[in-house]
Design a protein around this motif. Structure first.
Motif, PDB file in Angstrom:
ATOM      1  N   ARG A   1       0.844  -1.198   0.000  1.00 21.49           N
ATOM      2  CA  ARG A   1       0.000   0.000   0.000  1.00 21.49           C
ATOM      3  C   ARG A   1       0.880   1.248   0.000  1.00 21.49           C
ATOM      4  O   ARG A   1       1.731   1.420   0.872  1.00 21.49           O
ATOM      5  CB  ARG A   1      -0.911   0.009   1.226  1.00 21.49           C
ATOM      6  N   ILE A   2       0.675   2.090  -0.983  1.00 25.51           N
ATOM      7  CA  ILE A   2       1.415   3.345  -1.098  1.00 25.51           C
ATOM      8  C   ILE A   2       0.468   4.481  -0.722  1.00 25.51           C
ATOM      9  O   ILE A   2      -0.475   4.789  -1.451  1.00 25.51           O
ATOM     10  CB  ILE A   2       1.957   3.539  -2.524  1.00 25.51           C
TER      11      ILE A   2
ATOM     12  N   VAL B   1       8.948   3.954  -0.987  1.00 23.49           N
ATOM     13  CA  VAL B   1       7.912   3.337  -1.829  1.00 23.49           C
ATOM     14  C   VAL B   1       7.853   1.827  -1.615  1.00 23.49           C
ATOM     15  O   VAL B   1       6.762   1.251  -1.462  1.00 23.49           O
ATOM     16  CB  VAL B   1       8.170   3.669  -3.311  1.00 23.49           C
ATOM     17  N   THR B   2       9.006   1.169  -1.613  1.00 22.70           N
ATOM     18  CA  THR B   2       9.034  -0.294  -1.537  1.00 22.70           C
ATOM     19  C   THR B   2       9.100  -0.822  -0.111  1.00 22.70           C
ATOM     20  O   THR B   2       8.963  -2.034   0.105  1.00 22.70           O
ATOM     21  CB  THR B   2      10.248  -0.839  -2.313  1.00 22.70           C
ATOM     22  N   ARG B   3       9.374   0.059   0.852  1.00 25.22           N
ATOM     23  CA  ARG B   3       9.511  -0.340   2.263  1.00 25.22           C
ATOM     24  C   ARG B   3      10.610  -1.381   2.442  1.00 25.22           C
ATOM     25  O   ARG B   3      10.442  -2.381   3.150  1.00 25.22           O
ATOM     26  CB  ARG B   3       8.184  -0.862   2.812  1.00 25.22           C
ATOM     27  N   GLY B   4      11.718  -1.163   1.776  1.00 28.99           N
ATOM     28  CA  GLY B   4      12.872  -2.042   1.887  1.00 28.99           C
ATOM     29  C   GLY B   4      14.138  -1.291   1.516  1.00 28.99           C
ATOM     30  O   GLY B   4      14.091  -0.239   0.855  1.00 28.99           O
ATOM     31  N   ASP B   5      15.280  -1.810   1.943  1.00 33.88           N
ATOM     32  CA  ASP B   5      16.561  -1.191   1.600  1.00 33.88           C
ATOM     33  C   ASP B   5      16.799  -1.295   0.097  1.00 33.88           C
ATOM     34  O   ASP B   5      16.710  -2.380  -0.482  1.00 33.88           O
ATOM     35  CB  ASP B   5      17.702  -1.872   2.353  1.00 33.88           C
ATOM     36  N   CYS B   6      17.115  -0.163  -0.512  1.00 39.31           N
ATOM     37  CA  CYS B   6      17.327  -0.113  -1.961  1.00 39.31           C
ATOM     38  C   CYS B   6      18.736   0.366  -2.268  1.00 39.31           C
ATOM     39  O   CYS B   6      19.365   1.066  -1.468  1.00 39.31           O
ATOM     40  CB  CYS B   6      16.312   0.820  -2.621  1.00 39.31           C
ATOM     41  N   CYS B   7      19.205  -0.028  -3.427  1.00 38.09           N
ATOM     42  CA  CYS B   7      20.503   0.417  -3.936  1.00 38.09           C
ATOM     43  C   CYS B   7      20.274   1.153  -5.252  1.00 38.09           C
ATOM     44  O   CYS B   7      19.637   0.616  -6.162  1.00 38.09           O
ATOM     45  CB  CYS B   7      21.441  -0.768  -4.139  1.00 38.09           C
ATOM     46  N   ALA B   8      20.761   2.381  -5.334  1.00 38.76           N
ATOM     47  CA  ALA B   8      20.638   3.180  -6.547  1.00 38.76           C
ATOM     48  C   ALA B   8      22.012   3.336  -7.188  1.00 38.76           C
ATOM     49  O   ALA B   8      23.006   3.585  -6.500  1.00 38.76           O
ATOM     50  CB  ALA B   8      20.036   4.546  -6.237  1.00 38.76           C
ATOM     51  N   THR B   9      22.050   3.203  -8.505  1.00 36.67           N
ATOM     52  CA  THR B   9      23.318   3.229  -9.238  1.00 36.67           C
ATOM     53  C   THR B   9      23.142   4.006 -10.530  1.00 36.67           C
ATOM     54  O   THR B   9      22.096   3.941 -11.162  1.00 36.67           O
ATOM     55  CB  THR B   9      23.785   1.805  -9.583  1.00 36.67           C
ATOM     56  N   LEU B  10      24.180   4.739 -10.904  1.00 37.28           N
ATOM     57  CA  LEU B  10      24.217   5.380 -12.215  1.00 37.28           C
ATOM     58  C   LEU B  10      25.268   4.664 -13.047  1.00 37.28           C
ATOM     59  O   LEU B  10      26.439   4.603 -12.672  1.00 37.28           O
ATOM     60  CB  LEU B  10      24.545   6.867 -12.087  1.00 37.28           C
ATOM     61  N   LYS B  11      24.836   4.089 -14.161  1.00 41.42           N
ATOM     62  CA  LYS B  11      25.719   3.337 -15.052  1.00 41.42           C
ATOM     63  C   LYS B  11      26.023   4.178 -16.293  1.00 41.42           C
ATOM     64  O   LYS B  11      25.168   4.922 -16.783  1.00 41.42           O
ATOM     65  CB  LYS B  11      25.062   2.032 -15.483  1.00 41.42           C
TER      66      LYS B  11
ATOM     67  N   VAL C   1      13.190  -7.007  -1.796  1.00 44.94           N
ATOM     68  CA  VAL C   1      11.791  -7.196  -1.397  1.00 44.94           C
ATOM     69  C   VAL C   1      10.806  -6.905  -2.510  1.00 44.94           C
ATOM     70  O   VAL C   1       9.611  -7.207  -2.384  1.00 44.94           O
ATOM     71  CB  VAL C   1      11.459  -6.300  -0.175  1.00 44.94           C
ATOM     72  N   GLY C   2      11.249  -6.339  -3.623  1.00 45.78           N
ATOM     73  CA  GLY C   2      10.323  -6.019  -4.710  1.00 45.78           C
ATOM     74  C   GLY C   2       9.505  -4.791  -4.397  1.00 45.78           C
ATOM     75  O   GLY C   2       9.943  -3.879  -3.685  1.00 45.78           O
ATOM     76  N   GLY C   3       8.279  -4.764  -4.950  1.00 46.36           N
ATOM     77  CA  GLY C   3       7.376  -3.653  -4.668  1.00 46.36           C
ATOM     78  C   GLY C   3       7.608  -2.421  -5.513  1.00 46.36           C
ATOM     79  O   GLY C   3       7.268  -1.315  -5.086  1.00 46.36           O
ATOM     80  N   PHE C   4       8.180  -2.575  -6.725  1.00 42.88           N
ATOM     81  CA  PHE C   4       8.360  -1.427  -7.618  1.00 42.88           C
ATOM     82  C   PHE C   4       7.091  -1.236  -8.450  1.00 42.88           C
ATOM     83  O   PHE C   4       6.875  -1.976  -9.420  1.00 42.88           O
ATOM     84  CB  PHE C   4       9.551  -1.646  -8.549  1.00 42.88           C
ATOM     85  N   PRO C   5       6.218  -0.267  -8.111  1.00 46.23           N
ATOM     86  CA  PRO C   5       5.048  -0.015  -8.961  1.00 46.23           C
ATOM     87  C   PRO C   5       5.484   0.635 -10.270  1.00 46.23           C
ATOM     88  O   PRO C   5       6.328   1.534 -10.268  1.00 46.23           O
ATOM     89  CB  PRO C   5       4.206   0.947  -8.113  1.00 46.23           C
TER      90      PRO C   5
END
Length: 330
Positions: free
Chosen positions: A110-111, A180-190, A293-297
């Protein structure tokens, strides 16, 4: 002394056999871990639904003495749960666990409006800081260099400030998707090299940097076609790649990733290309976010990534022009 070629060949064959065995064991371990991730996120909610809806009715029908009440008032699910708890205490515990799992799954997906407002506030704050830092740290020194030569010291200082801007971008992007996902995320610029068709890491968020830096050291650059997400964007022309079920796709050979051990780092990802239209459109990089954990709308994830893509594009475009100017001067 005559070398013993037979023993050398035996040792080489034994070493190759041991290496193949280690690879097979790693593949088996990754496959089992992928099955566990799929079961954790897919089958447990379904099992909880079965326990909540099917087993209480089955308990009544199997007992027989409450059959009339069940057929007379089929909609009294709460009454069925209470009575089944009296008859089957173990079932009561199962129902409670299933209800908790169902509530937790719903709550995670739920967002709320509050979450969206927090994401917008993060972006607004970052863009305010970005506009000032971009003007003072990059554009102003470049404007001053138009009247005097750009020294090596000034060039390195501009590059350092650009790297800081991109690191801040990844930090904010990671924080936004964590909400948004309620989990630890990693962001990267490639960075994408169109000549070599290779991808390399330009910047990461500091929260996950220690966990991922070893992967960057072992694999500083790789071909884009070794990762399904990049291949679908480069060859397939997709605007964005989002998947919340990477282990399931990997099991059915619908997803590939050359990086060894990726499945222990993330199971879902969102990837957005960065295109610069400087004379002609050209793909220069990707904004990537992943978690376990997923959860990417789809809609909201695309909107968030696009809101940060402009800042990344401006920095990469300016740095590309500086490099071209320096190469021409040399």
């Amino acid at each position: 002394m005559v070398p013993n070629y037979s023993s050398q060949r035996t040792a080489a064959a034994r070493s190759l056999r041991n290496e193949n065995l280690r690879r097979a064991m790693r593949s088996c371990r990754d496959w089992l871990f992928a099955c566990f991730l799929v079961a954790k996120r897919l089958f447990l909610p379904i099992l909880g639904l079965i326990v909540v809806l099917v087993l209480p009715i089955h308990a009544f029908l199997s007992e027989g003495q409450h059959m009339d009440e069940v057929w007379a008032d089929a909609n009294a699910l709460f009454f069925a749960l209470v009575e089944s708890a009296k008859v089957r205490p173990v079932l009561a515990a199962g129902v409670a666990i299933a209800m908790f799992l169902g509530w937790r799954q719903f709550h995670r997906r739920r967002i709320s409006r509050r979450t969206v407002r927090e994401v917008i506030d993060l972006h607004t704050e970052y863009m305010t800081d970005f506009s000032f830092d971009f003007e003072e740290g990059i554009l102003r020194p470049l404007h001053d260099s138009s009247r005097s030569p750009l020294t090596q010291e000034k060039y390195l200082l501009i590059v350092e400030r650009a790297d800081e801007l991109l690191a801040k971008l990844c930090n904010r992007l990671s924080a936004a998707f964590a909400l948004v996902t309620r989990g630890d995320c990693c962001a990267t610029l490639k960075i994408f090299d169109p000549n070599l068709k290779q991808i390399s890491t330009k910047s990461r968020d500091l929260h996950q940097f220690d966990k991922r830096k070893r992967a960057d050291q072992l694999l500083p650059a790789f071909s884009y076609d070794r990762n399904t997400a990049f291949m679908r964007i480069v060859d397939g022309g997709e605007e964005i790649y989002i998947s919340n079920w990477l282990p399931l796709l990997w099991i059915f050979r619908k997803y590939k990733n050359f990086h060894f051990g990726w499945i222990r780092l993330y199971s879902a990802t969102a990837v957005l290309p960065i295109v610069i239209n400087d004379g002609s459109p050209s793909l220069v990089g990707f904004l990537c976010v992943d978690n376990l954990v997923g959860g990417f709308p789809h809609g909201l994830s695309k909107a968030i990534l696009e809101s940060y893509r402009g800042a990344a594009r401006d920095v990469l475009m300016i740095m590309g022009r500086i490099r071209k100017r320096e190469e021409n001067n040399v």
